[in-house]
Design a protein around this motif. Structure first.
Motif, PDB file in Angstrom:
ATOM      1  N   SER A   1       0.783  -1.202   0.040  1.00 27.71           N
ATOM      2  CA  SER A   1      -0.105  -0.022  -0.158  1.00 27.71           C
ATOM      3  C   SER A   1       0.833   1.205  -0.098  1.00 27.71           C
ATOM      4  O   SER A   1       2.130   1.033   0.087  1.00 27.71           O
ATOM      5  CB  SER A   1      -0.890   0.080   1.210  1.00 27.71           C
ATOM      6  N   CYS A   2       0.254   2.316   0.055  1.00 25.62           N
ATOM      7  CA  CYS A   2       0.907   3.584   0.234  1.00 25.62           C
ATOM      8  C   CYS A   2       1.143   3.742   1.646  1.00 25.62           C
ATOM      9  O   CYS A   2       0.200   3.488   2.338  1.00 25.62           O
ATOM     10  CB  CYS A   2       0.166   5.018  -0.316  1.00 25.62           C
ATOM     11  N   PHE A   3       2.152   4.180   2.213  1.00 30.25           N
ATOM     12  CA  PHE A   3       2.462   4.242   3.639  1.00 30.25           C
ATOM     13  C   PHE A   3       2.716   5.652   3.894  1.00 30.25           C
ATOM     14  O   PHE A   3       2.983   6.216   5.188  1.00 30.25           O
ATOM     15  CB  PHE A   3       3.533   3.417   4.087  1.00 30.25           C
TER      16      PHE A   3
ATOM     17  N   ARG B   1       4.169   8.765   4.607  1.00 27.64           N
ATOM     18  CA  ARG B   1       5.027   9.552   5.062  1.00 27.64           C
ATOM     19  C   ARG B   1       6.166  10.205   4.120  1.00 27.64           C
ATOM     20  O   ARG B   1       6.795  11.261   4.666  1.00 27.64           O
ATOM     21  CB  ARG B   1       5.991   9.040   6.589  1.00 27.64           C
ATOM     22  N   CYS B   2       6.219   9.919   2.774  1.00 20.02           N
ATOM     23  CA  CYS B   2       7.146  10.345   1.888  1.00 20.02           C
ATOM     24  C   CYS B   2       6.825  11.747   1.652  1.00 20.02           C
ATOM     25  O   CYS B   2       8.003  12.538   1.147  1.00 20.02           O
ATOM     26  CB  CYS B   2       7.295   9.349   0.580  1.00 20.02           C
ATOM     27  N   VAL B   3       5.685  12.053   1.608  1.00 20.70           N
ATOM     28  CA  VAL B   3       5.203  13.399   1.197  1.00 20.70           C
ATOM     29  C   VAL B   3       5.739  14.432   2.148  1.00 20.70           C
ATOM     30  O   VAL B   3       6.377  15.594   1.695  1.00 20.70           O
ATOM     31  CB  VAL B   3       3.673  13.491   1.214  1.00 20.70           C
TER      32      VAL B   3
ATOM     33  N   TYR C   1      11.534  15.362  -6.148  1.00 17.20           N
ATOM     34  CA  TYR C   1      11.808  14.178  -4.580  1.00 17.20           C
ATOM     35  C   TYR C   1      10.763  13.108  -4.758  1.00 17.20           C
ATOM     36  O   TYR C   1      11.030  12.201  -4.436  1.00 17.20           O
ATOM     37  CB  TYR C   1      11.718  14.981  -3.513  1.00 17.20           C
ATOM     38  N   HIS C   2       9.641  13.842  -5.040  1.00 15.12           N
ATOM     39  CA  HIS C   2       8.326  12.698  -4.885  1.00 15.12           C
ATOM     40  C   HIS C   2       8.268  11.910  -5.961  1.00 15.12           C
ATOM     41  O   HIS C   2       7.899  10.492  -5.843  1.00 15.12           O
ATOM     42  CB  HIS C   2       7.239  13.645  -4.774  1.00 15.12           C
ATOM     43  N   ARG C   3       8.595  12.315  -7.309  1.00 14.27           N
ATOM     44  CA  ARG C   3       8.775  11.373  -8.424  1.00 14.27           C
ATOM     45  C   ARG C   3       9.847  10.204  -8.135  1.00 14.27           C
ATOM     46  O   ARG C   3       9.898   9.116  -8.743  1.00 14.27           O
ATOM     47  CB  ARG C   3       8.743  12.188  -9.834  1.00 14.27           C
TER      48      ARG C   3
ATOM     49  N   GLY D   1      10.425   3.058  -6.115  1.00 11.72           N
ATOM     50  CA  GLY D   1      10.466   2.353  -4.777  1.00 11.72           C
ATOM     51  C   GLY D   1       9.432   1.865  -4.209  1.00 11.72           C
ATOM     52  O   GLY D   1       9.203   0.490  -4.206  1.00 11.72           O
ATOM     53  N   CYS D   2       8.484   2.689  -3.789  1.00 16.09           N
ATOM     54  CA  CYS D   2       7.234   2.273  -2.844  1.00 16.09           C
ATOM     55  C   CYS D   2       6.507   1.237  -3.979  1.00 16.09           C
ATOM     56  O   CYS D   2       6.056   0.367  -3.603  1.00 16.09           O
ATOM     57  CB  CYS D   2       6.576   3.346  -2.609  1.00 16.09           C
ATOM     58  N   LYS D   3       6.321   1.724  -5.371  1.00 18.48           N
ATOM     59  CA  LYS D   3       5.701   0.941  -6.351  1.00 18.48           C
ATOM     60  C   LYS D   3       6.223  -0.440  -6.624  1.00 18.48           C
ATOM     61  O   LYS D   3       5.667  -1.251  -7.112  1.00 18.48           O
ATOM     62  CB  LYS D   3       5.198   1.712  -7.421  1.00 18.48           C
ATOM     63  N   ALA D   4       7.530  -0.372  -6.740  1.00 20.23           N
ATOM     64  CA  ALA D   4       8.235  -1.621  -6.979  1.00 20.23           C
ATOM     65  C   ALA D   4       8.112  -2.586  -5.864  1.00 20.23           C
ATOM     66  O   ALA D   4       7.664  -3.873  -6.014  1.00 20.23           O
ATOM     67  CB  ALA D   4       9.875  -1.383  -7.155  1.00 20.23           C
TER      68      ALA D   4
HETATM   69 FE1  SF4 Z   1       2.530   6.779  -0.866  1.00 21.88          FE
HETATM   70 FE2  SF4 Z   1       4.560   6.054  -2.636  1.00 21.88          FE
HETATM   71 FE3  SF4 Z   1       3.798   8.511  -2.308  1.00 21.88          FE
HETATM   72 FE4  SF4 Z   1       5.064   7.398  -0.297  1.00 21.88          FE
HETATM   73  S1  SF4 Z   1       5.999   7.788  -2.329  1.00 21.88           S
HETATM   74  S2  SF4 Z   1       3.602   8.717  -0.260  1.00 21.88           S
HETATM   75  S3  SF4 Z   1       4.373   5.383  -0.517  1.00 21.88           S
HETATM   76  S4  SF4 Z   1       2.571   6.849  -3.122  1.00 21.88           S
END
Ligand code: SF4
Ligand code: FE
Length: 445
Positions: free
Chosen positions: A55-57, A59-61, A248-250, A255-258
């Motif tokens: 899932s999305c976690f 905190r990266c935003v 930074y976000h792209r 990472g997360c999607k892999a």
């Molecule tokens: Fe969620 Fe991925 Fe965005 Fe982090 S980078 S907030 S895990 S979608």
């Protein structure tokens, strides 16, 4: 998970970092990147957590927002003589000390997409300053699709566009507690989300949401004290803040999607086993293709991170071109990974009966009998894998891959801007004999 793993010595290298502000060990989700290796570790951390959450976690935003604000305020102060950087440092130090979860807030409501913020009929379509007081500012507007906002400690708000002089009131960045007076979170719905309330197998991913619990966050005349304001009218720097946050976000998405891709591949392989087709050549080929696509996403994130460079503040920024290419790949390849997983799993992903039917006195016995897989695989085990796959390979999860961290067109604008088309035309002209190679010309002369 982002808190628990940071306290597990086994994950210390990825989950923690040394604060450049205090020298203390901190959660990497609050760190200002001090090297390309820090950027690479961030990606590895995201993939690892993606595998553990499917899932999305969330905190990266906030992590990305803090790094964007940190590096941009440094350059603002250098050019304009403002005092934003010290305030940003103090804020980030506090976040590191308390290990806070920060929601990074960028995307505005936008209204008429063909008009600039100051041209809108309704002036609140972009977050803006409505009052300047001695001790702070009052802001109004709304940020859309805000990942994790309702369960963040604080929000770090940034402008969504490169602003002009007419839009100066919209060039505003600040931090605020997420439950401050005047802030309202209106949560979005996700595919099959009401199943989560039913409990049991139909929830699919038992421990986590589908994506990040996104909300429309309304700022209904919210007061922000001066010490939490990091941009107020310096429209010239809004573009830098937006581009850095976006880069930074792209960076993250391979990472997360892999990590989530690993779970999709795993669920597909386990289902193939349950169906007794794991050795069929087309099944092995599809699983191979899914792994190839997942690693392709990861390659992009690792590449833009290891090519990271220091900004003037000393903090590191990813290679923006490669980060945008990475996210653009995610808008396509996650769909293909999902498509292959659904091809392998079969129509049952769309037709599996409810867990209530499995427990039903009258029909439960039929489901146990007819829904089981090969010998040794119960109907329930198969149902669990199918529901998990349904949860992570379709619906809201796909839309998030398309539009999270910016829609595909936003990346294409950056790719065109960063890709240096004129230089490429030069390479061709030299080889075609239309122009001389400038470097060789110099050496020869
Ligand atoms: Fe969620 Fe991925 Fe965005 Fe982090 S980078 S907030 S895990 S979608
Ligand atoms: Fe996202």
């Amino acid at each position: 998970m982002t808190y628990e793993l940071a306290h597990d010595p086994q994950f210390a290298d990825l989950m923690t970092a040394t604060s450049h502000l205090t020298g203390k060990t901190i959660n990497r989700f609050t760190h200002i990147h001090q090297s390309a290796s820090d950027l690479v570790k961030k990606v590895k951390m995201l993939r690892m957590i993606g595998r553990k959450t499917g899932s999305c976690f969330q905190r990266c935003v906030g992590l990305d927002a803090m790094n964007a604000v940190y590096t941009t305020t440094f350059e603002m102060d250098q050019k304009l003589g403002t005092d934003y950087f010290q305030k940003a440092r103090k804020f980030i130090g506090m976040v590191q000390e308390k290990d806070l979860m920060i929601g990074g807030a960028m995307t505005d409501a936008k209204g008429d997409r063909g008009l600039r913020p100051s041209q809108q009929n309704d002036p609140d379509m972009f977050v803006h300053v409505v009052e300047r007081r001695e001790d702070g500012i009052v802001v109004r507007g709304a940020k859309a699709h805000q990942t994790g906002s309702a369960n963040s400690h604080m929000l770090l708000v940034m402008p969504t566009l490169n602003m002009t002089a007419d839009d100066a009131d919209y060039a505003v960045s600040f931090a605020v507690p997420s439950d401050e007076k005047g802030i309202v979170h209106i949560l979005g719905r996700q595919t099959n989300d009401s199943r989560k309330f039913e409990g049991g197998v139909d929830r699919g991913n038992l421990g986590y949401g589908i994506v990040g619990g996104e909300a429309l966050v309304v700022f209904d005349d919210v007061f922000i004290p001066n010490e939490r304001v990091f941009m107020c009218g310096e429209f010239d720097f809004s573009g830098m803040l937006v581009e850095r946050f976006a880069s930074y976000h792209r960076q993250n998405y391979g990472g997360c999607k892999a990590g989530v891709g690993d779970v999709i591949v795993g669920a597909s392989a386990a289902l193939a086993q349950a169906h007794g087709v794991q050795d069929a050549s087309h099944v092995r080929d599809k699983l191979t293709e899914m792994m190839h696509l997942t690693e392709t996403l990861y390659c992009g994130s690792i590449a833009c991170s290891s090519e990271g460079m220091p900004t003037r503040s000393g903090a590191y920024l990813v290679d923006p071109l490669l980060a945008n290419v990475t996210k653009q790949n995610v808008t396509r390849l996650i769909y293909e990974i999902g498509r292959l997983s659904q091809d392998l799993a079969g129509g049952i992903v769309a037709t599996l009966p409810s867990q209530k039917d499995f427990k039903d006195e009258r029909v439960g016995k039929y489901l146990e009998k007819y829904m089981k897989g090969r010998e040794g695989v119960s109907a329930e085990e198969r149902a669990r894998l199918i529901r998990l796959l349904e949860n992570i390979s379709g619906g809201t999860a796909l839309i998030e891959s398309m539009h999270g961290a910016g829609s595909p067109q936003a990346q294409r604008i950056m790719i065109l801007r960063q890709g240096n088309l004129p230089a490429k035309a030069e390479y061709a002209k030299v080889l075609a004999g239309i122009k001389e190679d400038e470097v060789l010309k110099k050496i020869r002369s």
